[in-house]
Design a protein around this motif. Structure first.
Motif, mmCIF file in Angstrom:
data_model
loop_
_atom_site.group_PDB
_atom_site.id
_atom_site.type_symbol
_atom_site.label_atom_id
_atom_site.label_comp_id
_atom_site.label_asym_id
_atom_site.label_seq_id
_atom_site.Cartn_x
_atom_site.Cartn_y
_atom_site.Cartn_z
ATOM 1 N N PRO A 1 -1.741 1.201 9.257
ATOM 2 C CA PRO A 1 -2.233 0.561 10.480
ATOM 3 C C PRO A 1 -1.177 -0.298 11.172
ATOM 4 O O PRO A 1 -1.142 -0.364 12.401
ATOM 5 C CB PRO A 1 -3.402 -0.304 9.980
ATOM 6 C CG PRO A 1 -3.850 0.344 8.712
ATOM 7 C CD PRO A 1 -2.606 0.910 8.098
ATOM 8 N N SER A 2 -0.308 -0.950 10.407
ATOM 9 C CA SER A 2 0.719 -1.805 11.008
ATOM 10 C C SER A 2 1.696 -0.994 11.849
ATOM 11 O O SER A 2 2.145 -1.443 12.908
ATOM 12 C CB SER A 2 1.490 -2.560 9.922
ATOM 13 O OG SER A 2 0.638 -3.435 9.218
ATOM 14 N N VAL A 3 2.029 0.209 11.385
ATOM 15 C CA VAL A 3 2.938 1.065 12.145
ATOM 16 C C VAL A 3 2.267 1.534 13.429
ATOM 17 O O VAL A 3 2.883 1.525 14.507
ATOM 18 C CB VAL A 3 3.386 2.270 11.289
ATOM 19 C CG1 VAL A 3 4.181 3.261 12.124
ATOM 20 C CG2 VAL A 3 4.212 1.786 10.106
ATOM 21 N N LEU B 1 9.908 0.269 6.735
ATOM 22 C CA LEU B 1 9.659 0.142 5.306
ATOM 23 C C LEU B 1 8.228 0.494 4.934
ATOM 24 O O LEU B 1 7.862 0.450 3.764
ATOM 25 C CB LEU B 1 9.952 -1.290 4.852
ATOM 26 C CG LEU B 1 11.368 -1.818 5.121
ATOM 27 C CD1 LEU B 1 11.488 -3.250 4.666
ATOM 28 C CD2 LEU B 1 12.405 -0.953 4.438
ATOM 29 N N LEU B 2 7.419 0.825 5.946
ATOM 30 C CA LEU B 2 6.010 1.105 5.703
ATOM 31 C C LEU B 2 5.744 2.596 5.818
ATOM 32 O O LEU B 2 6.505 3.339 6.442
ATOM 33 C CB LEU B 2 5.139 0.349 6.716
ATOM 34 C CG LEU B 2 5.415 -1.149 6.873
ATOM 35 C CD1 LEU B 2 4.516 -1.731 7.950
ATOM 36 C CD2 LEU B 2 5.213 -1.880 5.560
ATOM 37 N N THR C 1 7.307 8.144 1.177
ATOM 38 C CA THR C 1 8.172 7.099 1.715
ATOM 39 C C THR C 1 9.623 7.350 1.348
ATOM 40 O O THR C 1 10.439 7.678 2.188
ATOM 41 C CB THR C 1 7.751 5.722 1.170
ATOM 42 O OG1 THR C 1 7.630 5.812 -0.246
ATOM 43 C CG2 THR C 1 6.429 5.296 1.751
ATOM 44 N N TRP C 2 9.942 7.189 0.049
ATOM 45 C CA TRP C 2 11.325 7.342 -0.363
ATOM 46 C C TRP C 2 11.809 8.770 -0.144
ATOM 47 O O TRP C 2 12.991 9.001 0.062
ATOM 48 C CB TRP C 2 11.486 6.945 -1.826
ATOM 49 C CG TRP C 2 11.838 5.510 -1.964
ATOM 50 C CD1 TRP C 2 10.990 4.469 -2.145
ATOM 51 C CD2 TRP C 2 13.143 4.945 -1.906
ATOM 52 N NE1 TRP C 2 11.695 3.291 -2.216
ATOM 53 C CE2 TRP C 2 13.012 3.556 -2.072
ATOM 54 C CE3 TRP C 2 14.411 5.484 -1.714
ATOM 55 C CZ2 TRP C 2 14.092 2.695 -2.062
ATOM 56 C CZ3 TRP C 2 15.490 4.623 -1.713
ATOM 57 C CH2 TRP C 2 15.327 3.247 -1.884
ATOM 58 N N GLY C 3 10.911 9.733 -0.180
ATOM 59 C CA GLY C 3 11.323 11.100 0.107
ATOM 60 C C GLY C 3 11.894 11.210 1.499
ATOM 61 O O GLY C 3 12.930 11.823 1.720
ATOM 62 N N GLN D 1 0.819 -1.207 0.000
ATOM 63 C CA GLN D 1 0.000 0.000 0.000
ATOM 64 C C GLN D 1 0.851 1.255 0.000
ATOM 65 O O GLN D 1 0.396 2.323 -0.408
ATOM 66 C CB GLN D 1 -0.906 -0.007 1.244
ATOM 67 C CG GLN D 1 -2.016 1.039 1.228
ATOM 68 C CD GLN D 1 -3.149 0.680 0.284
ATOM 69 O OE1 GLN D 1 -3.213 -0.453 -0.181
ATOM 70 N NE2 GLN D 1 -4.038 1.597 0.018
ATOM 71 N N THR D 2 2.110 1.121 0.426
ATOM 72 C CA THR D 2 3.010 2.271 0.472
ATOM 73 C C THR D 2 3.117 2.951 -0.879
ATOM 74 O O THR D 2 3.063 4.182 -0.984
ATOM 75 C CB THR D 2 4.406 1.814 0.935
ATOM 76 O OG1 THR D 2 4.298 1.254 2.248
ATOM 77 C CG2 THR D 2 5.360 2.989 0.999
ATOM 78 N N SER D 3 3.274 2.148 -1.931
ATOM 79 C CA SER D 3 3.405 2.736 -3.269
ATOM 80 C C SER D 3 2.100 3.379 -3.727
ATOM 81 O O SER D 3 2.111 4.376 -4.450
ATOM 82 C CB SER D 3 3.839 1.663 -4.266
ATOM 83 O OG SER D 3 2.930 0.581 -4.257
ATOM 84 N N LEU D 4 0.962 2.816 -3.293
ATOM 85 C CA LEU D 4 -0.319 3.406 -3.671
ATOM 86 C C LEU D 4 -0.510 4.750 -2.981
ATOM 87 O O LEU D 4 -1.028 5.700 -3.576
ATOM 88 C CB LEU D 4 -1.460 2.450 -3.306
ATOM 89 C CG LEU D 4 -1.408 1.061 -3.960
ATOM 90 C CD1 LEU D 4 -2.582 0.209 -3.480
ATOM 91 C CD2 LEU D 4 -1.425 1.184 -5.479
ATOM 92 N N LEU D 5 -0.089 4.831 -1.711
ATOM 93 C CA LEU D 5 -0.192 6.093 -0.985
ATOM 94 C C LEU D 5 0.723 7.159 -1.581
ATOM 95 O O LEU D 5 0.447 8.355 -1.473
ATOM 96 C CB LEU D 5 0.174 5.877 0.492
ATOM 97 C CG LEU D 5 -0.782 5.005 1.318
ATOM 98 C CD1 LEU D 5 -0.193 4.734 2.696
ATOM 99 C CD2 LEU D 5 -2.139 5.688 1.457
ATOM 100 N N ALA D 6 1.811 6.706 -2.208
ATOM 101 C CA ALA D 6 2.805 7.661 -2.705
ATOM 102 C C ALA D 6 2.505 8.180 -4.105
ATOM 103 O O ALA D 6 3.209 9.068 -4.584
ATOM 104 C CB ALA D 6 4.190 6.995 -2.690
ATOM 105 N N ARG D 7 1.486 7.633 -4.768
ATOM 106 C CA ARG D 7 1.243 8.030 -6.151
ATOM 107 C C ARG D 7 1.041 9.528 -6.304
ATOM 108 O O ARG D 7 1.657 10.183 -7.146
ATOM 109 C CB ARG D 7 0.023 7.286 -6.694
ATOM 110 C CG ARG D 7 0.287 5.831 -7.032
ATOM 111 C CD ARG D 7 -0.971 5.136 -7.509
ATOM 112 N NE ARG D 7 -0.741 3.733 -7.842
ATOM 113 C CZ ARG D 7 -1.691 2.889 -8.180
ATOM 114 N NH1 ARG D 7 -2.955 3.293 -8.237
ATOM 115 N NH2 ARG D 7 -1.400 1.636 -8.465
ATOM 116 N N GLY D 8 0.155 10.079 -5.497
ATOM 117 C CA GLY D 8 -0.110 11.513 -5.584
ATOM 118 C C GLY D 8 1.116 12.343 -5.272
ATOM 119 O O GLY D 8 1.413 13.336 -5.959
#
Length: 783
Positions: free
Chosen positions: A500-502, A494-495, A775-777, A228-235
């Motif tokens: 929710p996991s964090v 990595l999340l 994330t990567w930012g 889901q991380t990549s989906l959150l980062a799309r915008g």
């Protein structure tokens, strides 16, 4: 030159110098011809990359597939914990048991877990009715499987002066539901559906019970949030791309409408984008699977690619305007592509080492493999696609077309009769450029800033001591940080921070970190358990732990019942016929493996459970326990292994420190070998290696002081730091060595004037784009 040969130099020195000059001039001649070839066939070099992008872009859409195995990505490939798990699994069945304590000891399996947290100052024990209501709702779920329920209290306060440690209050309670899947594919699918329904139920319960905070977790939550991380980062990535495009466009602009190149800055960034799409398509065609760490490849590729774009643009500005545009393109290639080829080669070699079998972390290996492909395609697209764009832009400039509107620029006499706003829009620099001015591009705002302000300031004799002092302070803090490296691989790093996991992990660490994970202690050879010496050895090994052990319970049973079991036959007879038949001890049958040879029974293997008391840093202390227990298994007379599913990830700790150091060391050695033949003076090698090493150790030390743990993302950032430093140091040093000025101050000014603009353009584009990523930012900007 700035490095002058002293009189009396040996013939060998002269021979090596001549050899380096021949190689250097040969490379320049080759790239001059390449630039000339591109300028004569711009349509071909524009079309081929575009067609490749379309072909591989469609494959990206058709073959996209996420990687669902998180363990294989972030856990070491050759982990000792995996061997221990295989041995434990071969001894004891993985089947879950309804009455078996800690039934997820071999593998996490399928489970649902929830933490119920009371409001500040509240007592979770006073809300038993609500807890039971939620518990019953879970047990009544559709398609629910038989489950073992484990629970524990968190934030516990004991009754003062209580001898039996009576609980006064507790802030939280954690309930775990272990599902019975038995390894069946059908049962596993039902379990996955149950987990999904469990998470939805907990969300619904949170809305119904506002007086409690519910944090839920299931076995698939980590993978789901990781993907889901990549989906959150799309915008955020799109915003980053727009900012990079805007920065590149503005930094390539000038007031001079003829020599301004805003579209070249824009097309340069788009060149890197389409090359990244092509690289992604090749990755998926070769049956690659996507994971969120690959989200960083566009950032890394953009950092290196835009450097080549801006260097080519600066190289174009350094060419003579009276030459035909095709010759100017060839001169720009000859001037720039030698150093850019060297840095691209170093990128490829450094990431190639990361993709080698020596890399023990699959996520790093996959990332480096893709990065190698991206670097090769970046290089190809820059000299082909962007080179063609440069040819067309040069043709427009030679024919005096407006750089934005693509219309013919009027003559100076015509402009003088027009309004000021029209003169501003159509100004081609005729008011600023004299016939004696050799470089009309010096009015670029970055070039002007460097020439008129920064160059004079940095070379001032009074500023140099402060620069040295500032560097010593930087080096001191970096060295101090290198001595305090936090080698860790907390998977929640990595999340996305809002996943929710964090949230669950942070609450669990805060309220349930008093004890380590349950450690399985497996004795995998026959022992004389009735022997007093063996009993003492077992007590010594388990000293300092809370234990759940059939051995301790059996010894206590023998003492209470006044049984005598000092020999093998009595010990095993009482164990089988009496102890294991008692209802309260029947679950220990799963912890003992018997074998029968004739009429004689033997215990060939057994297990017990260890739990250590820890502080809030549970993971780090668990690693220390693991590092202490493993060596004991080699020197003790009792042959045993220790295992918990989290150990597979914890083995990452030691490896994550050595990997970046080794890769950086090999990278620096390759810098020495490659640059030896590409610079005119070998002393240049020394300064380049010193600069890059200083930057690499500085990043390593400062990221430690910033509390950045050494995980797979940090490894990738350290590899990239090495190359990013070379990207910017090598051209400056290269020009400094080749400069013909008589003083070193003039050499420095000349180097900054030639490459400072491209460096500032690249760094500003890179830094503006990074912070917008979710994330990567965060990871890249920290590192």
């Amino acid at each position: 030159m700035c490095f002058l040969r002293r009189p009396g130099a040996s013939a060998g020195w002269i021979w090596w110098r001549m050899l380096r000059q021949v190689i250097h001039r040969g490379l320049q001649s080759f790239f001059y011809k390449l630039g000339l070839f591109v300028s004569r066939h711009p349509v071909f070099f524009l079309t081929v990359p575009a067609v490749l992008t379309i072909i591989f872009g469609f494959s990206l859409l058709n073959r996209f597939q996420p990687d669902t195995d998180l363990e294989s990505l972030v856990a070491p490939s050759h982990s000792l914990a995996k061997i221990e798990r295989s041995l434990a699994s071969s001894l004891f069945s993985l089947d879950q048991s309804k009455s078996q304590l800690y039934s997820d000891l071999h593998t996490p399996g399928r489970y649902g877990r929830v933490i119920l947290l009371s409001k500040p100052g509240g007592n979770i024990l006073h809300q038993a009715d609500v807890i039971l209501q939620i518990h019953r709702a879970v047990l009544e779920m559709k398609d629910g499987r038989s489950s073992f329920i484990g629970h524990q209290l968190g934030g516990v306060m004991e009754v003062p002066n209580s001898k039996d440690q009576r609980v006064k209050s507790a802030r939280a309670i954690q309930i775990t539901y272990y599902l019975q899947t038995y390894g069946s594919v059908t049962q596993d699918l039902i379990g996955e559906k149950w987990e999904s329904e469990f998470c939805k139920l907990m969300h619904k319960m949170q809305l119904d019970h506002q007086d409690l905070q519910l944090y839920s977790l299931a076995s698939f939550s980590l993978w789901k949030d990781f993907h889901q991380t990549s989906l959150l980062a799309r915008g955020k990535i799109l915003v980053s791309l727009m900012l990079i495009l805007l920065t590149a466009t503005l930094s390539s602009s000038m007031k001079d409408c003829l020599r301004s190149k805003p579209f070249l800055g824009l097309l340069g960034v788009l060149t890197i984008c389409i090359s990244s799409v092509t690289a992604a398509g090749i990755f998926f065609i070769t049956d690659g699977k996507y994971n969120s760490t690959l989200l960083g490849i566009p950032f890394f590729a953009m950092g290196h690619g835009t450097k080549g774009v801006f260097e080519l643009l600066s190289g174009w500005r350094r060419t003579r305007e009276n030459l035909p545009f095709k010759d100017r393109v060839a001169d720009a290639y000859s001037d720039v592509m030698v150093s850019y080829t060297m840095t691209s080669s170093l990128y490829f070699i450094a990431f190639g080492m990361g993709a080698s079998p020596f890399t023990n972390i699959e996520a790093v290996k996959v990332f480096c493999q893709n990065m190698c492909v991206s670097i090769l395609l970046n290089y190809f697209y820059i000299f082909s696609f962007f080179g063609s764009c440069l040819v067309f832009a040069g043709q427009l400039e030679q024919n005096r077309y407006h750089s934005i509107f693509c219309c013919k620029i009027p003559s100076a006499e015509y402009l003088d009769r027009k309004p000021v706003w029209f003169q501003t829009m159509m100004n081609d620099g005729h008011h600023h450029t004299s016939h004696h001015e050799t470089n009309p591009y010096q009015h670029h705002f970055i070039q002007h800033f460097l020439r008129e302000h920064y160059n004079e300031w940095i070379t001032n004799i009074y500023v140099k001591p402060f620069v040295v002092i500032l560097y010593l302070i930087y080096a001191s803090f970096s060295f101090m940080g290198c001595l305090q490296i936090n080698d860790g691989a907390n998977i929640i790093n990595l999340l996305a921070s809002e996943s929710p996991s964090v949230s669950y992990a942070l609450i669990q660490q805060k309220y349930f970190s008093n004890y380590s994970p349950v450690i399985g202690f497996y004795i995998y050879e026959p022992l004389e358990y009735w022997n007093g010496t063996v009993q003492e050895d077992l007590k010594t090994l388990s000293q300092g732990f809370n234990t759940v052990s059939w051995i301790e319970q059996y010894y206590q049973y023998l003492r209470v019942g006044n049984f005598s079991a000092t020999n093998k036959s009595d010990f095993i007879s009482i164990l089988q016929s009496s102890f294991l038949k008692k209802p309260e001890f029947q679950h220990f049958k799963n912890d003992i493996i018997f074998s029968k040879a004739g009429d004689e029974n033997n215990i060939i293997a057994s297990r017990l459970y260890l739990v250590a008391r820890t502080s809030e840093n549970t993971q780090r202390e668990a690693v220390e326990l693991l590092e202490k227990l493993r060596p004991l298994s080699l020197i003790q007379s009792i042959k045993f292994i220790v295992f918990n599913p989290t150990f597979v990830f914890m083995d990452h700790y030691g490896l994550s420190v050595t990997m970046p150091v080794l890769i950086s060391g090999f990278g620096i050695l390759l810098v020495l070998i490659l640059t030896f033949f590409l610079v005119i003076h070998p002393l240049g090698n020394f300064w380049l290696i010193l600069s890059v090493t200083s930057i690499e150790l500085g990043v390593l030390g400062l990221m430690t002081l910033w509390n950045v743990d050494m995980d797979c993302i940090s490894i990738l950032c350290l590899i990239y730091t090495l190359n990013f430093a070379i990207d910017h140091c090598a051209p400056l040093l290269y020009t400094f060595v080749l400069a013909t000025e008589h003083t070193r101050t003039q050499c420095i000014k000349n180097s900054l004037q030639e490459h400072g603009t491209a460096i500032l353009q690249n760094v500003s584009s890179f830094l503006i784009g990074c912070p917008c990523s979710v994330t990567w930012g965060n990871w890249i900007c920290k590192n």
